[in-house]
Design a protein around this motif. Structure first.
Motif, PDB file in Angstrom:
ATOM      1  N   TYR A  81      41.754  33.538  41.423  1.00 43.46           N
ATOM      2  CA  TYR A  81      41.044  34.144  40.010  1.00 43.46           C
ATOM      3  C   TYR A  81      39.811  34.993  40.827  1.00 43.46           C
ATOM      4  O   TYR A  81      39.122  34.409  41.528  1.00 43.46           O
ATOM      5  N   ARG A  82      39.573  35.974  39.975  1.00 42.17           N
ATOM      6  CA  ARG A  82      38.107  36.735  40.320  1.00 42.17           C
ATOM      7  C   ARG A  82      37.674  36.837  38.809  1.00 42.17           C
ATOM      8  O   ARG A  82      38.197  37.717  38.026  1.00 42.17           O
ATOM      9  N   ILE A  83      36.707  36.278  38.489  1.00 46.80           N
ATOM     10  CA  ILE A  83      36.028  36.152  36.896  1.00 46.80           C
ATOM     11  C   ILE A  83      34.531  36.915  37.133  1.00 46.80           C
ATOM     12  O   ILE A  83      33.766  36.237  37.914  1.00 46.80           O
ATOM     13  N   GLN A  89      40.483  39.054  37.133  1.00 44.30           N
ATOM     14  CA  GLN A  89      41.720  39.483  37.456  1.00 44.30           C
ATOM     15  C   GLN A  89      42.276  38.179  38.187  1.00 44.30           C
ATOM     16  O   GLN A  89      41.505  37.674  38.886  1.00 44.30           O
ATOM     17  N   THR A  90      43.723  38.339  38.243  1.00 45.82           N
ATOM     18  CA  THR A  90      44.298  37.175  38.723  1.00 45.82           C
ATOM     19  C   THR A  90      45.367  37.902  39.803  1.00 45.82           C
ATOM     20  O   THR A  90      46.143  38.850  39.365  1.00 45.82           O
ATOM     21  N   LYS A  91      45.893  36.836  40.622  1.00 46.58           N
ATOM     22  CA  LYS A  91      47.109  37.208  41.292  1.00 46.58           C
ATOM     23  C   LYS A  91      47.848  35.817  41.577  1.00 46.58           C
ATOM     24  O   LYS A  91      47.164  34.781  42.061  1.00 46.58           O
ATOM     25  N   THR A  92      49.091  36.048  41.070  1.00 44.54           N
ATOM     26  CA  THR A  92      49.867  34.645  40.964  1.00 44.54           C
ATOM     27  C   THR A  92      51.210  34.863  41.577  1.00 44.54           C
ATOM     28  O   THR A  92      52.009  35.894  41.219  1.00 44.54           O
ATOM     29  N   ALA A  93      51.736  33.852  42.203  1.00 45.56           N
ATOM     30  CA  ALA A  93      52.925  33.765  42.819  1.00 45.56           C
ATOM     31  C   ALA A  93      53.936  33.541  41.604  1.00 45.56           C
ATOM     32  O   ALA A  93      53.641  32.667  40.739  1.00 45.56           O
TER      33      ALA A  93
END
Length: 152
Positions: A81-83, A89-93
């Motif tokens: 998470y970057r809030i 913005q998120t990056k998720t597998a």
């Protein structure tokens, strides 16, 4: 540094949107996607299946293109998470096994990808403003389906 109650709440709301997207697709409930995305959201599947568009365009694409998919299950994990204020913005597998059929053969294949989401806080809470699917791997894709996809 410990998270604040607001930061924890933001993460839970955002995670619910990611999971909600997966369940909407897995159950073919295209209208449920309206609750997860902003009206002007862009959904970019270009690396995975060569398509990008608005929410309305993607709902139509999914309804039409997923016909040969007998079953699928999007399993998501390890979200970063970057809030920053009202944007995130998120990056998720994502691990996505599918059972597919062309009417002659039935196969089970697996796509591995990263979901990269942009979010915006609205009066209704967090919403997805952009989804980008980044290809990681694919396994056991039958030739008839691989011919319809961007190169591996």
């Amino acid at each position: 540094m410990p998270l604040t109650v607001q930061e924890m709440s933001d993460r839970f709301e955002i995670q619910d949107l990611i999971v909600g997207y997966c369940y909407a697709v897995d159950t073919r409930d295209w209208d449920a996607l309206d609750h997860n995305f902003t009206p002007d959201a862009i959904i970019d599947y270009s690396e995975m299946v060569g398509v990008s568009g608005s929410l309305a365009e993607i709902k139509q694409f999914l309804a039409e293109s997923l016909t040969p998919i007998l079953a699928f299950q999007h399993a998501v994990s390890t979200t970063q998470y970057r809030i920053e204020g009202d944007r995130a913005q998120t990056k998720t597998a994502c691990y996505n096994p599918m059972t597919v059929s062309n009417g002659e053969t039935t196969d089970t294949l697996v796509f591995g990808l990263w979901y990269i989401h942009d979010f915006v806080r609205t009066d209704e809470g967090w919403k997805i403003s952009r989804l980008y699917e980044q290809k990681c791997y694919r396994m056991n894709v039958p030739d008839w389906l691989a011919a319809q996809l961007p190169p591996a």
